[in-house]
Design a protein around this motif. Structure first.
Motif, PDB file in Angstrom:
ATOM      1  N   MET A   1      -5.345  10.037   4.672  1.00  0.00           N
ATOM      2  CA  MET A   1      -6.401   9.641   5.214  1.00  0.00           C
ATOM      3  C   MET A   1      -6.728  10.498   6.578  1.00  0.00           C
ATOM      4  O   MET A   1      -7.672  11.072   6.897  1.00  0.00           O
ATOM      5  CB  MET A   1      -6.476   8.126   5.384  1.00  0.00           C
ATOM      6  CG  MET A   1      -6.841   7.441   4.319  1.00  0.00           C
ATOM      7  SD  MET A   1      -6.938   5.648   4.790  1.00  0.00           S
ATOM      8  CE  MET A   1      -7.873   4.884   3.607  1.00  0.00           C
ATOM      9  N   LEU A   2      -5.409  10.441   7.370  1.00  0.00           N
ATOM     10  CA  LEU A   2      -5.523  11.033   8.775  1.00  0.00           C
ATOM     11  C   LEU A   2      -5.687  12.727   8.666  1.00  0.00           C
ATOM     12  O   LEU A   2      -6.367  13.191   9.212  1.00  0.00           O
ATOM     13  CB  LEU A   2      -4.215  10.720   9.514  1.00  0.00           C
ATOM     14  CG  LEU A   2      -3.970  11.320  10.913  1.00  0.00           C
ATOM     15  CD1 LEU A   2      -5.154  10.812  11.685  1.00  0.00           C
ATOM     16  CD2 LEU A   2      -2.702  11.045  11.347  1.00  0.00           C
ATOM     17  N   HIS A   3      -4.931  13.069   7.573  1.00  0.00           N
ATOM     18  CA  HIS A   3      -5.073  14.720   7.387  1.00  0.00           C
ATOM     19  C   HIS A   3      -6.629  15.140   7.000  1.00  0.00           C
ATOM     20  O   HIS A   3      -7.071  15.930   7.526  1.00  0.00           O
ATOM     21  CB  HIS A   3      -4.208  15.212   6.248  1.00  0.00           C
ATOM     22  CG  HIS A   3      -4.645  16.610   5.625  1.00  0.00           C
ATOM     23  ND1 HIS A   3      -5.349  16.802   4.713  1.00  0.00           N
ATOM     24  CD2 HIS A   3      -4.108  17.664   6.257  1.00  0.00           C
ATOM     25  CE1 HIS A   3      -5.381  18.171   4.692  1.00  0.00           C
ATOM     26  NE2 HIS A   3      -4.748  18.535   5.538  1.00  0.00           N
TER      27      HIS A   3
ATOM     28  N   LEU B   1      -0.459   7.205   2.021  1.00  0.00           N
ATOM     29  CA  LEU B   1      -2.101   6.892   2.224  1.00  0.00           C
ATOM     30  C   LEU B   1      -2.535   7.379   3.614  1.00  0.00           C
ATOM     31  O   LEU B   1      -3.539   7.998   3.716  1.00  0.00           O
ATOM     32  CB  LEU B   1      -2.567   5.635   1.356  1.00  0.00           C
ATOM     33  CG  LEU B   1      -4.098   5.628   1.337  1.00  0.00           C
ATOM     34  CD1 LEU B   1      -4.164   6.514   0.303  1.00  0.00           C
ATOM     35  CD2 LEU B   1      -4.314   4.255   0.935  1.00  0.00           C
ATOM     36  N   LEU B   2      -1.961   6.684   4.508  1.00  0.00           N
ATOM     37  CA  LEU B   2      -2.180   6.729   5.921  1.00  0.00           C
ATOM     38  C   LEU B   2      -2.415   8.153   6.141  1.00  0.00           C
ATOM     39  O   LEU B   2      -3.112   8.908   7.214  1.00  0.00           O
ATOM     40  CB  LEU B   2      -1.198   5.887   6.727  1.00  0.00           C
ATOM     41  CG  LEU B   2      -1.434   6.074   8.172  1.00  0.00           C
ATOM     42  CD1 LEU B   2      -2.800   5.437   8.653  1.00  0.00           C
ATOM     43  CD2 LEU B   2      -0.326   5.339   8.747  1.00  0.00           C
ATOM     44  N   PHE B   3      -1.373   8.977   5.751  1.00  0.00           N
ATOM     45  CA  PHE B   3      -1.045  10.405   6.133  1.00  0.00           C
ATOM     46  C   PHE B   3      -2.186  11.208   5.398  1.00  0.00           C
ATOM     47  O   PHE B   3      -2.901  12.053   6.055  1.00  0.00           O
ATOM     48  CB  PHE B   3       0.391  10.926   5.509  1.00  0.00           C
ATOM     49  CG  PHE B   3       0.324  12.411   5.452  1.00  0.00           C
ATOM     50  CD1 PHE B   3       0.410  13.360   6.645  1.00  0.00           C
ATOM     51  CD2 PHE B   3       0.441  13.043   4.199  1.00  0.00           C
ATOM     52  CE1 PHE B   3       0.281  14.665   6.594  1.00  0.00           C
ATOM     53  CE2 PHE B   3       0.498  14.488   4.272  1.00  0.00           C
ATOM     54  CZ  PHE B   3       0.345  15.138   5.323  1.00  0.00           C
TER      55      PHE B   3
ATOM     56  N   THR C   1       8.947  15.320   1.320  1.00  0.00           N
ATOM     57  CA  THR C   1       8.794  14.519   2.711  1.00  0.00           C
ATOM     58  C   THR C   1       7.511  14.433   3.023  1.00  0.00           C
ATOM     59  O   THR C   1       6.831  13.233   3.200  1.00  0.00           O
ATOM     60  CB  THR C   1       9.625  15.287   3.808  1.00  0.00           C
ATOM     61  OG1 THR C   1      10.836  15.230   3.576  1.00  0.00           O
ATOM     62  CG2 THR C   1       9.346  14.561   5.198  1.00  0.00           C
ATOM     63  N   VAL C   2       6.770  15.524   2.952  1.00  0.00           N
ATOM     64  CA  VAL C   2       5.304  15.487   3.063  1.00  0.00           C
ATOM     65  C   VAL C   2       4.341  15.050   2.073  1.00  0.00           C
ATOM     66  O   VAL C   2       3.602  14.565   2.180  1.00  0.00           O
ATOM     67  CB  VAL C   2       4.917  16.932   3.572  1.00  0.00           C
ATOM     68  CG1 VAL C   2       3.405  16.831   3.925  1.00  0.00           C
ATOM     69  CG2 VAL C   2       5.679  17.312   4.787  1.00  0.00           C
TER      70      VAL C   2
ATOM     71  N   LYS D   1       5.498  14.074  -1.138  1.00  0.00           N
ATOM     72  CA  LYS D   1       6.025  12.841  -2.327  1.00  0.00           C
ATOM     73  C   LYS D   1       6.311  13.306  -3.441  1.00  0.00           C
ATOM     74  O   LYS D   1       6.636  12.792  -4.562  1.00  0.00           O
ATOM     75  CB  LYS D   1       5.234  11.759  -2.285  1.00  0.00           C
ATOM     76  CG  LYS D   1       4.591  11.308  -1.098  1.00  0.00           C
ATOM     77  CD  LYS D   1       5.769  10.591  -0.123  1.00  0.00           C
ATOM     78  CE  LYS D   1       5.169  10.646   1.359  1.00  0.00           C
ATOM     79  NZ  LYS D   1       6.212  10.834   2.371  1.00  0.00           N
TER      80      LYS D   1
ATOM     81  N   ASP E   1       2.631   4.210   0.888  1.00  0.00           N
ATOM     82  CA  ASP E   1       2.894   4.680   2.371  1.00  0.00           C
ATOM     83  C   ASP E   1       2.203   6.026   2.675  1.00  0.00           C
ATOM     84  O   ASP E   1       2.312   6.194   4.072  1.00  0.00           O
ATOM     85  CB  ASP E   1       4.303   4.622   2.653  1.00  0.00           C
ATOM     86  CG  ASP E   1       4.671   4.057   4.081  1.00  0.00           C
ATOM     87  OD1 ASP E   1       3.782   3.209   4.524  1.00  0.00           O
ATOM     88  OD2 ASP E   1       5.808   4.241   4.539  1.00  0.00           O
TER      89      ASP E   1
ATOM     90  N   LEU F   1       9.421  19.152  11.723  1.00  0.00           N
ATOM     91  CA  LEU F   1      10.075  18.720  10.408  1.00  0.00           C
ATOM     92  C   LEU F   1      11.358  19.271  10.114  1.00  0.00           C
ATOM     93  O   LEU F   1      12.127  18.656   9.800  1.00  0.00           O
ATOM     94  CB  LEU F   1       8.837  18.500   9.271  1.00  0.00           C
ATOM     95  CG  LEU F   1       8.015  17.407   9.404  1.00  0.00           C
ATOM     96  CD1 LEU F   1       7.041  17.478   7.995  1.00  0.00           C
ATOM     97  CD2 LEU F   1       8.616  16.016   9.308  1.00  0.00           C
TER      98      LEU F   1
ATOM     99  N   LEU G   1      14.989  18.020   9.579  1.00  0.00           N
ATOM    100  CA  LEU G   1      15.541  17.641   8.195  1.00  0.00           C
ATOM    101  C   LEU G   1      16.663  18.554   8.061  1.00  0.00           C
ATOM    102  O   LEU G   1      17.410  18.475   7.158  1.00  0.00           O
ATOM    103  CB  LEU G   1      14.328  18.140   7.180  1.00  0.00           C
ATOM    104  CG  LEU G   1      13.062  17.220   6.997  1.00  0.00           C
ATOM    105  CD1 LEU G   1      12.251  18.127   6.061  1.00  0.00           C
ATOM    106  CD2 LEU G   1      13.822  15.915   6.334  1.00  0.00           C
TER     107      LEU G   1
ATOM    108  N   MET H   1       0.774  -1.295  -0.020  1.00  0.00           N
ATOM    109  CA  MET H   1      -0.039   0.103   0.058  1.00  0.00           C
ATOM    110  C   MET H   1       1.015   1.232   0.058  1.00  0.00           C
ATOM    111  O   MET H   1       1.769   1.236   0.657  1.00  0.00           O
ATOM    112  CB  MET H   1      -0.951   0.023   1.216  1.00  0.00           C
ATOM    113  CG  MET H   1      -2.185   0.848   1.142  1.00  0.00           C
ATOM    114  SD  MET H   1      -2.970   0.729   2.475  1.00  0.00           S
ATOM    115  CE  MET H   1      -1.986   1.841   3.619  1.00  0.00           C
TER     116      MET H   1
ATOM    117  N   GLN I   1      -7.400  13.393  -3.395  1.00  0.00           N
ATOM    118  CA  GLN I   1      -8.529  12.560  -3.225  1.00  0.00           C
ATOM    119  C   GLN I   1      -9.761  13.134  -3.369  1.00  0.00           C
ATOM    120  O   GLN I   1     -10.728  12.458  -3.551  1.00  0.00           O
ATOM    121  CB  GLN I   1      -8.318  12.117  -1.617  1.00  0.00           C
ATOM    122  CG  GLN I   1      -7.146  11.395  -1.131  1.00  0.00           C
ATOM    123  CD  GLN I   1      -6.992   9.881  -1.849  1.00  0.00           C
ATOM    124  OE1 GLN I   1      -8.121   9.173  -1.725  1.00  0.00           O
ATOM    125  NE2 GLN I   1      -5.688   9.776  -2.268  1.00  0.00           N
TER     126      GLN I   1
END
Lengths: 150, 150
Positions: free
Chosen positions: A9-11, A5-7, A68-69, A71, A3, A40, A44, A1, A97
């Motif tokens: 969705m959470l956002h 996507l989780l970020f 980083t955020v 992609k 990686d 960050l 960084l 999946m 999305q």
């Protein structure tokens, strides 16, 4: 999946939750972005030699932070050489999305507040006070437009 | 940079923001988790043949879902064989940024509500209604304890 996507969705769910029950939702979202941006930027730049000038800092935003955020790099950076910079991302992850269409354009501020705060927080960590705003002329298409043929 | 750091930072700041200005903060956080859990479960099981039984579903939670979100498997799964399951994670990602100590233990519910919702949402997507609670007997140590020597 994927990686990130989780970020994503959470956002999105955080944006809905903070804006649904709070008058100050956009401000709170920007605050979340600010603190994430500070953290960050701190991480960084830990092993980076200090920046030469303002343009060098902007390049860090457009490349290191953005990758980083979100992609990908920022697609275009412009300046009026008087301290105003415009970063353009033609396929912004946090809007990708959403479907495109006018009704979604009105919802866009909810999905930009975090990022405005993020940039502001990153700059603040590097010693710069800033005002950050965002605009969405058109929603990003999920796929590149097809060539038109008769 | 560790790719899950962005998720951890966003989760922590979201938890603070939702709990700071809302009476219903924990409920809102659980709601965010629920919807992320639904979405992730949907994506992760898209190409999986349907589950044989309840235990099979629990294994999906402890392995696939946990690795996707928390970058490790659950350490221990117990059941009373009457529909109650206990998942134990000895180094829970979303608490690992906090120092250990009693004062932080009191803050723990704020950092568990999202995950309770996540598990509930994932189960709901698979057709199971559930009640999910969490407890933290001790905060995870960031490093393994040193052997004691005289």
């Amino acid at each position: 999946m994927d990686d990130s996507l989780l970020f994503q969705m959470l956002h999105m769910e955080m944006a809905h939750a903070l804006c649904a029950e709070q008058e100050k939702g956009l401000g709170a979202l920007e605050g979340v972005g600010f603190r994430v941006g500070q953290g960050l930027s701190e991480r960084l730049t830990k092993e980076t030699p200090s920046f030469k000038d303002e343009l060098d800092v902007l390049k860090f935003l457009c490349k290191d932070l953005w990758i980083t955020v979100f992609k990908k790099q920022v697609d275009n950076l412009r300046t009026n050489h008087q301290g105003t910079y415009m970063l353009q991302d033609n396929n912004f992850l946090l809007l990708s999305q959403l479907s495109n269409g006018k009704q979604y354009l009105e919802e866009a501020p909810k999905f930009l507040a975090f990022t405005c705060g993020l940039v502001k927080g990153a700059l603040s960590n590097l010693g710069f006070d800033s005002t950050v705003t965002a605009e969405v002329p058109v929603m990003p298409s999920r796929f590149p437009p097809m060539p038109y043929r008769i």
